[in-house]
Design a protein around this motif. Structure first.
Motif, PDB file in Angstrom:
ATOM      1  N   THR A  12      10.119  69.073  80.906  1.00 22.10           N
ATOM      2  CA  THR A  12      10.421  67.652  81.057  1.00 22.10           C
ATOM      3  C   THR A  12       9.353  67.025  81.945  1.00 22.10           C
ATOM      4  N   LEU A  13       9.322  65.717  81.988  1.00 19.96           N
ATOM      5  CA  LEU A  13       8.386  65.030  82.880  1.00 19.96           C
ATOM      6  C   LEU A  13       8.652  65.394  84.338  1.00 19.96           C
ATOM      7  N   ASP A  14       9.923  65.494  84.704  1.00 21.16           N
ATOM      8  CA  ASP A  14      10.268  65.874  86.077  1.00 21.16           C
ATOM      9  C   ASP A  14       9.740  67.268  86.408  1.00 21.16           C
ATOM     10  N   LYS A  15       9.840  68.195  85.454  1.00 20.37           N
ATOM     11  CA  LYS A  15       9.369  69.556  85.684  1.00 20.37           C
ATOM     12  C   LYS A  15       7.851  69.592  85.768  1.00 20.37           C
ATOM     13  N   SER A  38      10.484  76.471  89.797  1.00 21.56           N
ATOM     14  CA  SER A  38      10.919  77.052  88.523  1.00 21.56           C
ATOM     15  C   SER A  38      10.925  78.563  88.623  1.00 21.56           C
ATOM     16  N   SER A  39      11.751  79.181  87.829  1.00 21.74           N
ATOM     17  CA  SER A  39      11.753  80.644  87.821  1.00 21.74           C
ATOM     18  C   SER A  39      10.469  81.155  87.181  1.00 21.74           C
ATOM     19  N   ARG A  40      10.084  82.369  87.530  1.00 23.27           N
ATOM     20  CA  ARG A  40       8.892  82.975  86.955  1.00 23.27           C
ATOM     21  C   ARG A  40       9.056  83.105  85.441  1.00 23.27           C
ATOM     22  N   THR A  41      10.277  83.399  84.990  1.00 19.72           N
ATOM     23  CA  THR A  41      10.546  83.523  83.561  1.00 19.72           C
ATOM     24  C   THR A  41      10.288  82.202  82.845  1.00 19.72           C
ATOM     25  N   TYR A  42      10.703  81.091  83.465  1.00 19.84           N
ATOM     26  CA  TYR A  42      10.491  79.782  82.860  1.00 19.84           C
ATOM     27  C   TYR A  42       9.006  79.449  82.814  1.00 19.84           C
ATOM     28  N   ARG A  50       2.669  72.293  72.526  1.00 13.83           N
ATOM     29  CA  ARG A  50       3.401  73.158  73.460  1.00 13.83           C
ATOM     30  C   ARG A  50       2.512  74.322  73.909  1.00 13.83           C
ATOM     31  N   GLU A  51       1.802  74.931  72.973  1.00 20.32           N
ATOM     32  CA  GLU A  51       0.888  76.033  73.307  1.00 20.32           C
ATOM     33  C   GLU A  51      -0.291  75.532  74.143  1.00 20.32           C
ATOM     34  N   ASN A  52      -0.785  74.343  73.800  1.00 20.89           N
ATOM     35  CA  ASN A  52      -1.884  73.760  74.583  1.00 20.89           C
ATOM     36  C   ASN A  52      -1.453  73.474  76.014  1.00 20.89           C
ATOM     37  N   PHE A  53      -0.222  72.982  76.179  1.00 19.58           N
ATOM     38  CA  PHE A  53       0.271  72.737  77.539  1.00 19.58           C
ATOM     39  C   PHE A  53       0.369  74.057  78.295  1.00 19.58           C
ATOM     40  N   GLY A  54       0.893  75.078  77.638  1.00 20.54           N
ATOM     41  CA  GLY A  54       0.996  76.385  78.273  1.00 20.54           C
ATOM     42  C   GLY A  54      -0.352  76.914  78.718  1.00 20.54           C
ATOM     43  N   GLY A  55      -1.348  76.753  77.866  1.00 25.72           N
ATOM     44  CA  GLY A  55      -2.697  77.190  78.231  1.00 25.72           C
ATOM     45  C   GLY A  55      -3.268  76.382  79.372  1.00 25.72           C
ATOM     46  N   ALA A  56      -2.997  75.092  79.366  1.00 17.72           N
ATOM     47  CA  ALA A  56      -3.467  74.230  80.460  1.00 17.72           C
ATOM     48  C   ALA A  56      -2.809  74.632  81.774  1.00 17.72           C
ATOM     49  N   SER A  95       7.457  81.366  80.107  1.00 17.89           N
ATOM     50  CA  SER A  95       7.804  80.776  78.803  1.00 17.89           C
ATOM     51  C   SER A  95       6.967  79.535  78.524  1.00 17.89           C
ATOM     52  N   LEU A  96       6.726  78.738  79.551  1.00 17.91           N
ATOM     53  CA  LEU A  96       5.866  77.569  79.382  1.00 17.91           C
ATOM     54  C   LEU A  96       4.452  78.002  79.022  1.00 17.91           C
ATOM     55  N   GLU A  97       3.930  78.961  79.766  1.00 19.22           N
ATOM     56  CA  GLU A  97       2.557  79.401  79.543  1.00 19.22           C
ATOM     57  C   GLU A  97       2.367  80.036  78.170  1.00 19.22           C
TER      58      GLU A  97
END
Length: 102
Positions: A45-48, A29-33, A4-10, A36-38
Protein backbone atom coordinates in the motif's frame (compact mmCIF):
# COMPACT_ATOMS: atom_id res chain seq x y z
CA UNK A 1 8.44 -8.12 -15.87
CA UNK A 2 5.37 -6.95 -14.03
CA UNK A 3 5.16 -3.72 -12.10
CA UNK A 4 4.98 -5.77 -8.90
CA UNK A 5 8.25 -7.53 -9.83
CA UNK A 6 9.83 -4.20 -10.79
CA UNK A 7 8.88 -2.73 -7.42
CA UNK A 8 10.37 -5.76 -5.68
CA UNK A 9 13.60 -5.34 -7.59
CA UNK A 10 13.69 -1.63 -6.81
CA UNK A 11 13.15 -2.34 -3.12
CA UNK A 12 15.92 -4.94 -3.12
CA UNK A 13 18.28 -2.54 -4.93
CA UNK A 14 17.67 0.29 -2.45
CA UNK A 15 17.90 -2.03 0.54
CA UNK A 16 21.20 -3.49 -0.65
CA UNK A 17 22.55 -0.07 -1.64
CA UNK A 18 21.80 1.15 1.89
CA UNK A 19 23.24 -2.11 3.28
CA UNK A 20 20.08 -2.83 5.26
CA UNK A 21 19.22 -6.48 5.92
CA UNK A 22 15.59 -7.52 5.60
CA UNK A 23 15.51 -8.15 9.35
CA UNK A 24 16.27 -4.47 10.00
CA UNK A 25 12.92 -3.57 8.42
CA UNK A 26 10.98 -5.65 10.94
CA UNK A 27 9.96 -2.48 12.80
CA UNK A 28 7.80 -1.57 9.79
CA UNK A 29 7.18 -5.02 8.22
CA UNK A 30 7.97 -8.63 8.85
CA UNK A 31 10.95 -10.12 7.04
CA UNK A 32 8.54 -12.52 5.32
CA UNK A 33 6.50 -9.61 3.96
CA UNK A 34 9.60 -7.76 2.76
CA UNK A 35 10.80 -10.95 1.09
CA UNK A 36 7.41 -11.36 -0.60
CA UNK A 37 7.61 -7.78 -1.85
CA UNK A 38 11.12 -8.27 -3.18
CA UNK A 39 10.09 -11.44 -5.02
CA UNK A 40 7.13 -9.63 -6.60
CA UNK A 41 4.55 -11.77 -4.83
CA UNK A 42 2.77 -8.89 -3.11
CA UNK A 43 1.98 -5.25 -3.78
CA UNK A 44 2.43 -2.73 -0.96
CA UNK A 45 0.00 0.00 0.00
CA UNK A 46 1.07 3.63 -0.18
CA UNK A 47 1.32 3.69 3.61
CA UNK A 48 3.62 0.65 3.55
CA UNK A 49 5.79 2.18 0.80
CA UNK A 50 6.09 5.30 2.95
CA UNK A 51 7.10 3.30 6.05
CA UNK A 52 9.64 1.17 4.21
CA UNK A 53 11.14 4.17 2.41
CA UNK A 54 11.57 6.03 5.70
CA UNK A 55 13.25 2.99 7.23
CA UNK A 56 15.62 2.86 4.25
CA UNK A 57 16.30 6.60 4.35
CA UNK A 58 14.91 7.38 0.89
CA UNK A 59 11.91 9.28 -0.36
CA UNK A 60 8.92 7.05 -1.22
CA UNK A 61 8.87 8.53 -4.72
CA UNK A 62 12.38 7.13 -5.20
CA UNK A 63 11.12 3.58 -4.69
CA UNK A 64 8.16 4.05 -7.01
CA UNK A 65 10.19 5.87 -9.66
CA UNK A 66 12.89 3.20 -9.63
CA UNK A 67 10.22 0.52 -10.06
CA UNK A 68 8.91 2.27 -13.18
CA UNK A 69 12.37 3.08 -14.52
CA UNK A 70 13.31 -0.61 -14.44
CA UNK A 71 10.98 -1.19 -17.42
CA UNK A 72 12.90 1.33 -19.56
CA UNK A 73 16.32 1.19 -21.13
CA UNK A 74 19.05 3.38 -19.61
CA UNK A 75 18.74 5.71 -22.61
CA UNK A 76 14.99 6.10 -22.05
CA UNK A 77 15.27 6.60 -18.30
CA UNK A 78 16.49 10.19 -18.62
CA UNK A 79 13.51 11.04 -20.83
CA UNK A 80 11.11 9.48 -18.34
CA UNK A 81 12.63 11.43 -15.45
CA UNK A 82 12.48 14.68 -17.44
CA UNK A 83 8.83 14.00 -18.31
CA UNK A 84 7.94 13.32 -14.67
CA UNK A 85 9.79 16.43 -13.50
CA UNK A 86 7.94 18.59 -16.03
CA UNK A 87 4.55 17.09 -15.15
CA UNK A 88 5.14 17.57 -11.43
CA UNK A 89 6.08 21.22 -11.95
CA UNK A 90 3.00 21.82 -14.09
CA UNK A 91 0.69 20.13 -11.60
CA UNK A 92 2.27 21.98 -8.67
CA UNK A 93 1.75 25.29 -10.45
CA UNK A 94 -1.84 24.33 -11.27
CA UNK A 95 -2.52 23.47 -7.62
CA UNK A 96 -1.08 26.83 -6.53
CA UNK A 97 -3.27 28.73 -8.97
CA UNK A 98 -6.34 26.65 -8.14
CA UNK A 99 -5.94 27.17 -4.38
CA UNK A 100 -5.55 30.95 -4.86
CA UNK A 101 -8.83 31.15 -6.75
CA UNK A 102 -10.80 29.35 -4.03
Amino acid sequence: MTLRENFGGALRTVRRFRRVPQEALELVSSRTYVSSLERGLKSPTLDKIDSIAKALGVHPVTLVALAYLRSHSPAEQQNVLAQVELQLKQLSEFESIASESE
